[in-house]
Motif scaffolding. Sequence first.
Motif, PDB file in Angstrom:
ATOM      1  N   ALA A  56       0.822  -1.211   0.000  1.00 56.74           N
ATOM      2  CA  ALA A  56       0.000   0.000   0.000  1.00 56.74           C
ATOM      3  C   ALA A  56       0.854   1.257   0.000  1.00 56.74           C
ATOM      4  O   ALA A  56       0.583   2.214  -0.736  1.00 56.74           O
ATOM      5  N   LEU A  57       1.892   1.277   0.823  1.00 56.45           N
ATOM      6  CA  LEU A  57       2.759   2.458   0.888  1.00 56.45           C
ATOM      7  C   LEU A  57       3.509   2.667  -0.416  1.00 56.45           C
ATOM      8  O   LEU A  57       3.613   3.801  -0.909  1.00 56.45           O
ATOM      9  N   LYS A  58       4.017   1.587  -0.993  1.00 54.40           N
ATOM     10  CA  LYS A  58       4.749   1.727  -2.258  1.00 54.40           C
ATOM     11  C   LYS A  58       3.833   2.238  -3.360  1.00 54.40           C
ATOM     12  O   LYS A  58       4.227   3.097  -4.161  1.00 54.40           O
ATOM     13  N   ALA A  59       2.612   1.724  -3.423  1.00 50.70           N
ATOM     14  CA  ALA A  59       1.668   2.173  -4.447  1.00 50.70           C
ATOM     15  C   ALA A  59       1.363   3.655  -4.303  1.00 50.70           C
ATOM     16  O   ALA A  59       1.294   4.396  -5.287  1.00 50.70           O
ATOM     17  N   SER A  60       1.181   4.100  -3.064  1.00 53.10           N
ATOM     18  CA  SER A  60       0.857   5.497  -2.811  1.00 53.10           C
ATOM     19  C   SER A  60       2.056   6.413  -3.051  1.00 53.10           C
ATOM     20  O   SER A  60       1.952   7.427  -3.748  1.00 53.10           O
ATOM     21  N   TRP A  61       3.183   6.051  -2.471  1.00 53.59           N
ATOM     22  CA  TRP A  61       4.354   6.931  -2.540  1.00 53.59           C
ATOM     23  C   TRP A  61       4.936   7.038  -3.944  1.00 53.59           C
ATOM     24  O   TRP A  61       5.393   8.106  -4.346  1.00 53.59           O
ATOM     25  N   THR A  62       4.948   5.948  -4.693  1.00 56.33           N
ATOM     26  CA  THR A  62       5.573   5.998  -6.016  1.00 56.33           C
ATOM     27  C   THR A  62       4.728   6.763  -7.030  1.00 56.33           C
ATOM     28  O   THR A  62       5.251   7.224  -8.053  1.00 56.33           O
ATOM     29  N   LYS A  63       3.433   6.935  -6.779  1.00 59.54           N
ATOM     30  CA  LYS A  63       2.601   7.739  -7.674  1.00 59.54           C
ATOM     31  C   LYS A  63       2.530   9.198  -7.247  1.00 59.54           C
ATOM     32  O   LYS A  63       1.991  10.041  -7.961  1.00 59.54           O
ATOM     33  N   SER A  64       3.101   9.492  -6.085  1.00 57.63           N
ATOM     34  CA  SER A  64       3.016  10.841  -5.533  1.00 57.63           C
ATOM     35  C   SER A  64       3.969  11.799  -6.243  1.00 57.63           C
ATOM     36  O   SER A  64       5.038  11.409  -6.718  1.00 57.63           O
ATOM     37  N   THR A  65       3.569  13.066  -6.292  1.00 60.96           N
ATOM     38  CA  THR A  65       4.457  14.134  -6.768  1.00 60.96           C
ATOM     39  C   THR A  65       4.760  15.128  -5.643  1.00 60.96           C
ATOM     40  O   THR A  65       5.299  16.203  -5.890  1.00 60.96           O
ATOM     41  N   ALA A  66       4.414  14.775  -4.415  1.00 56.54           N
ATOM     42  CA  ALA A  66       4.605  15.678  -3.275  1.00 56.54           C
ATOM     43  C   ALA A  66       6.077  15.794  -2.909  1.00 56.54           C
ATOM     44  O   ALA A  66       6.896  14.919  -3.219  1.00 56.54           O
ATOM     45  N   ASP A  67       6.423  16.866  -2.226  1.00 57.82           N
ATOM     46  CA  ASP A  67       7.798  17.054  -1.736  1.00 57.82           C
ATOM     47  C   ASP A  67       8.108  16.085  -0.601  1.00 57.82           C
ATOM     48  O   ASP A  67       9.225  15.569  -0.495  1.00 57.82           O
ATOM     49  N   ILE A  68       7.126  15.857   0.247  1.00 53.91           N
ATOM     50  CA  ILE A  68       7.292  14.995   1.423  1.00 53.91           C
ATOM     51  C   ILE A  68       6.195  13.941   1.410  1.00 53.91           C
ATOM     52  O   ILE A  68       5.028  14.253   1.175  1.00 53.91           O
ATOM     53  N   VAL A  69       6.570  12.698   1.659  1.00 57.61           N
ATOM     54  CA  VAL A  69       5.593  11.622   1.803  1.00 57.61           C
ATOM     55  C   VAL A  69       5.812  10.952   3.157  1.00 57.61           C
ATOM     56  O   VAL A  69       6.897  11.025   3.740  1.00 57.61           O
ATOM     57  N   GLY A  70       4.771  10.321   3.649  1.00 58.20           N
ATOM     58  CA  GLY A  70       4.899   9.643   4.928  1.00 58.20           C
ATOM     59  C   GLY A  70       3.676   8.810   5.200  1.00 58.20           C
ATOM     60  O   GLY A  70       2.782   8.681   4.351  1.00 58.20           O
ATOM     61  N   TYR A  71       3.655   8.220   6.396  1.00 58.29           N
ATOM     62  CA  TYR A  71       2.474   7.446   6.752  1.00 58.29           C
ATOM     63  C   TYR A  71       2.261   7.455   8.255  1.00 58.29           C
ATOM     64  O   TYR A  71       3.195   7.690   9.032  1.00 58.29           O
ATOM     65  N   MET A  72       1.028   7.219   8.640  1.00 55.28           N
ATOM     66  CA  MET A  72       0.693   7.012  10.038  1.00 55.28           C
ATOM     67  C   MET A  72      -0.489   6.054  10.094  1.00 55.28           C
ATOM     68  O   MET A  72      -1.193   5.851   9.100  1.00 55.28           O
ATOM     69  N   ASP A  73      -0.689   5.454  11.263  1.00 59.82           N
ATOM     70  CA  ASP A  73      -1.742   4.455  11.416  1.00 59.82           C
ATOM     71  C   ASP A  73      -3.097   5.109  11.654  1.00 59.82           C
ATOM     72  O   ASP A  73      -3.191   6.171  12.280  1.00 59.82           O
ATOM     73  N   LEU A  74      -4.143   4.443  11.198  1.00 59.19           N
ATOM     74  CA  LEU A  74      -5.501   4.967  11.341  1.00 59.19           C
ATOM     75  C   LEU A  74      -5.919   5.105  12.800  1.00 59.19           C
ATOM     76  O   LEU A  74      -6.713   5.992  13.139  1.00 59.19           O
ATOM     77  N   ASP A  75      -5.381   4.277  13.683  1.00 56.57           N
ATOM     78  CA  ASP A  75      -5.780   4.359  15.090  1.00 56.57           C
ATOM     79  C   ASP A  75      -5.268   5.617  15.776  1.00 56.57           C
ATOM     80  O   ASP A  75      -5.640   5.910  16.914  1.00 56.57           O
ATOM     81  N   LEU A  76      -4.402   6.386  15.075  1.00 55.80           N
ATOM     82  CA  LEU A  76      -3.840   7.627  15.623  1.00 55.80           C
ATOM     83  C   LEU A  76      -3.157   7.378  16.969  1.00 55.80           C
ATOM     84  O   LEU A  76      -3.207   8.222  17.866  1.00 55.80           O
ATOM     85  N   ALA A  77      -2.524   6.223  17.088  1.00 51.48           N
ATOM     86  CA  ALA A  77      -1.799   5.902  18.318  1.00 51.48           C
ATOM     87  C   ALA A  77      -0.727   6.939  18.605  1.00 51.48           C
ATOM     88  O   ALA A  77      -0.490   7.303  19.762  1.00 51.48           O
ATOM     89  N   THR A  78      -0.065   7.422  17.561  1.00 50.59           N
ATOM     90  CA  THR A  78       0.903   8.509  17.714  1.00 50.59           C
ATOM     91  C   THR A  78       0.150   9.828  17.732  1.00 50.59           C
ATOM     92  O   THR A  78      -0.610  10.132  16.811  1.00 50.59           O
ATOM     93  N   ASP A  79       0.353  10.607  18.777  1.00 50.99           N
ATOM     94  CA  ASP A  79      -0.380  11.863  18.946  1.00 50.99           C
ATOM     95  C   ASP A  79      -0.156  12.785  17.746  1.00 50.99           C
ATOM     96  O   ASP A  79       0.976  12.973  17.287  1.00 50.99           O
ATOM     97  N   LEU A  80      -1.246  13.366  17.250  1.00 52.34           N
ATOM     98  CA  LEU A  80      -1.171  14.224  16.069  1.00 52.34           C
ATOM     99  C   LEU A  80      -0.306  15.462  16.284  1.00 52.34           C
ATOM    100  O   LEU A  80       0.146  16.073  15.308  1.00 52.34           O
ATOM    101  N   ARG A  81      -0.054  15.826  17.522  1.00 50.53           N
ATOM    102  CA  ARG A  81       0.792  16.998  17.771  1.00 50.53           C
ATOM    103  C   ARG A  81       2.207  16.807  17.212  1.00 50.53           C
ATOM    104  O   ARG A  81       2.937  17.791  17.015  1.00 50.53           O
ATOM    105  N   HIS A  82       2.614  15.562  16.960  1.00 50.06           N
ATOM    106  CA  HIS A  82       3.972  15.303  16.471  1.00 50.06           C
ATOM    107  C   HIS A  82       4.111  15.515  14.969  1.00 50.06           C
ATOM    108  O   HIS A  82       5.228  15.471  14.440  1.00 50.06           O
ATOM    109  N   LEU A  83       2.985  15.760  14.284  1.00 54.58           N
ATOM    110  CA  LEU A  83       3.074  16.041  12.855  1.00 54.58           C
ATOM    111  C   LEU A  83       3.901  17.284  12.572  1.00 54.58           C
ATOM    112  O   LEU A  83       4.728  17.302  11.651  1.00 54.58           O
ATOM    113  N   ARG A  84       3.704  18.335  13.357  1.00 51.16           N
ATOM    114  CA  ARG A  84       4.429  19.581  13.083  1.00 51.16           C
ATOM    115  C   ARG A  84       5.947  19.405  13.188  1.00 51.16           C
ATOM    116  O   ARG A  84       6.659  19.744  12.223  1.00 51.16           O
ATOM    117  N   PRO A  85       6.494  18.926  14.299  1.00 51.41           N
ATOM    118  CA  PRO A  85       7.953  18.790  14.339  1.00 51.41           C
ATOM    119  C   PRO A  85       8.498  17.822  13.295  1.00 51.41           C
ATOM    120  O   PRO A  85       9.596  18.046  12.762  1.00 51.41           O
TER     121      PRO A  85
END
Length: 245
Positions: free
Chosen positions: A79-108
Amino acid sequence: MNTSIEITIPILNEENTLAQQIKKTCAYIENNLKDIGSIRLILADNGSTDKTPEIARELEKILPGVEYLRLEQRGVGRALKASWTKSTADIVGYMDLDLATDLRHLRPALETLIANNAEVVTGSRLAKGAKVIGRKPIRNVTSFCFNYIVRLIFNTSFSDGMCGFKFLQRSTLEKLMDTGAKSDGWFFATEILVTADHLKYRVYDLPVIWTDDPNSKVKIIKLTIEYLKAMLSLRQRLNNSKRGM
């Protein structure tokens, strides 16, 4: 210059939580991150058989910046390879749907890449300053052992290869995939980090607040076997890349 960012969220049979979690994420981005760039969410569905596709397509219609990507075969790495390789964005990344990692960490995480202070940013539940909430002891032991084996085999600089919160300069992706990151499964995200270390890219280990999902679908024994096999394959690929230099 307006930085373009695409965050992939792998999904599989998530009809019960998908709408709530994506709306929460979009609201957070709208209220807190509009100043750092244009952020899109890619819902990478790798083989859902419930109502996830219908819900995801509806979210794509009603929420600006949300895109649905359907794959018939399963595997987080696929899934990640399919998404990232078709992207034209400067930055790509991923996170889990359960949002286990607090969204406040997106900024740093994103600001580190925008400032070109690293090629890869990875969330860590083991770095100094990180906090883990509600995790069962067996999961802590498994995570510690996995990361210890990764460090032992690859002599890596990062502390937590399993955390589902990773971002990178898209310009590095082709080299990372050509050199070592090829798995179709969960190990792909760890391969990105190991290969980045191998290529001497700068990897920023970001301590995060992480809350365990009691409904996690991860099967520990099956995943452990998959990871061990993938580690041996990755070691062979990296050794081959050294000989080819």
